[in-house]
Design an enzyme around this catalytic site. Structure first.
Site, PDB file in Angstrom:
ATOM      1  N   ASP A  98       0.865  -1.168   0.000  1.00  0.00           N
ATOM      2  CA  ASP A  98       0.000   0.000   0.000  1.00  0.00           C
ATOM      3  C   ASP A  98       0.913   1.234   0.000  1.00  0.00           C
ATOM      4  O   ASP A  98       2.104   1.129   0.334  1.00  0.00           O
ATOM      5  CB  ASP A  98      -0.881  -0.040   1.257  1.00  0.00           C
ATOM      6  N   ASP A 115      -0.119   5.236   0.696  1.00  0.00           N
ATOM      7  CA  ASP A 115      -0.361   6.237   1.741  1.00  0.00           C
ATOM      8  C   ASP A 115      -0.248   5.604   3.113  1.00  0.00           C
ATOM      9  O   ASP A 115      -0.922   4.611   3.400  1.00  0.00           O
ATOM     10  CB  ASP A 115      -1.794   6.787   1.618  1.00  0.00           C
TER      11      ASP A 115
HETATM   12 MG   LIG Z   1      -2.766   3.355   3.240  1.00  0.00          MG
END
Ligand SMILES: [Mg+2]
Length: 258
Positions: free
Chosen positions: A12, A14
């Site tokens: 992932d 962010d």
């Molecule tokens: Mg994230």
């Protein structure tokens, strides 16, 4: 080290590699080490607004080496789903990444005061306004299906606050129409499978900062996951139900000797 147990690392973005405009400490070194070990890598995001090339360029600008073909976005996964169903046209509430992905998959992207469309496709849109909401609602009343690239309620901003995500936009459309969106991105399986393909297959490890998308998506597929506490989830948010395989304070815990 934890990394020895896996072939493919599905990151992932962010809250894992960066937060806002700032890189997260230990991220660049961890990615570089995994690369040097010959591990497969993919960078996976529910954000539909940006192109894979733009995301790869952002990561490279943060000294995290990444290629466009290693990036899987919810926009790409949405486009592939609609293409596979032979959906011809889409009214898009979303930004460039979603429009580009749908057009590249052969869909006709309609804009403005569209009179007709097979689907209303929703992603994160910083220009979302009442006129777009009204058009989306009219098209759904005329029979367009409602598809969302993701349903994240919020995303983390640079200053520790959260801002509204795609889920907030979907809620407006659902409230006005009574329609229920089909959601393509995390925690649903297509984006994870596509990311594993990009990483070259093998045994995957999902690395994220959200329990409801990253960890839950891995759990549904029976894959292992790492929750890294540099994003939206804190230790206080953890409970004993369906915990991640690992919880780490820093990403470089993955490459430290046990
Ligand atoms: Mg994230």
């Amino acid at each position: 080290m934890i990394a020895d147990r896996y072939d493919a690392f599905l990151f992932d973005l962010d809250g894992v590699l960066y937060r806002g405009d700032e890189p997260i400490e230990g991220a660049a070194g961890t990615v570089a080490t995994l690369r040097s070990l010959g591990k497969g890598l993919a960078f996976m995001t529910n954000n539909s607004s940006r192109t894979p090339e733009a995301i790869a360029a952002q990561l490279t600008g943060l000294e995290i080496e990444a290629r466009g073909d290693e990036v899987e976005t919810s926009a790409l996964a949405t486009a592939e789903l609609l293409r596979s169903r032979a959906v011809a046209s889409a009214y898009v509430v979303g930004e460039e990444g979603l429009r580009d992905a749908l057009a590249a998959a052969g869909l006709s992207v309609v804009d403005g005061n569209a009179a007709d469309a097979d689907s209303v496709v929703v992603g994160w849109d910083r220009g979302f306004d009442y006129a777009e909401l009204a058009t989306a609602c009219v098209l759904i009343q005329r029979g367009a299906t409602l598809v969302a690239s993701n349903a994240d309620a919020t995303f983390p901003a640079a200053d520790g606050l959260v801002l509204p995500g795609t889920g907030a936009i979907i809620a407006a459309i659902q409230t006005a129409t009574g329609a229920h969106a089909e959601v393509v991105g995390k925690p649903n399986a297509p984006i994870f499978r596509a990311a594993l393909d990009r990483a070259g297959g093998g045994r995957p490890l999902v690395i994220g900062d959200r329990l409801d998308t990253d960890v839950e998506g891995a759990r549904r597929l029976g894959w292992d996951s790492v929750l890294v506490l540099t994003g939206i989830t804190t230790k206080a948010d953890l409970d004993s139900n369906d915990p991640p395989t690992y919880v780490v304070e820093r990403l470089d815990r993955l490459i430290e000797d046990d």
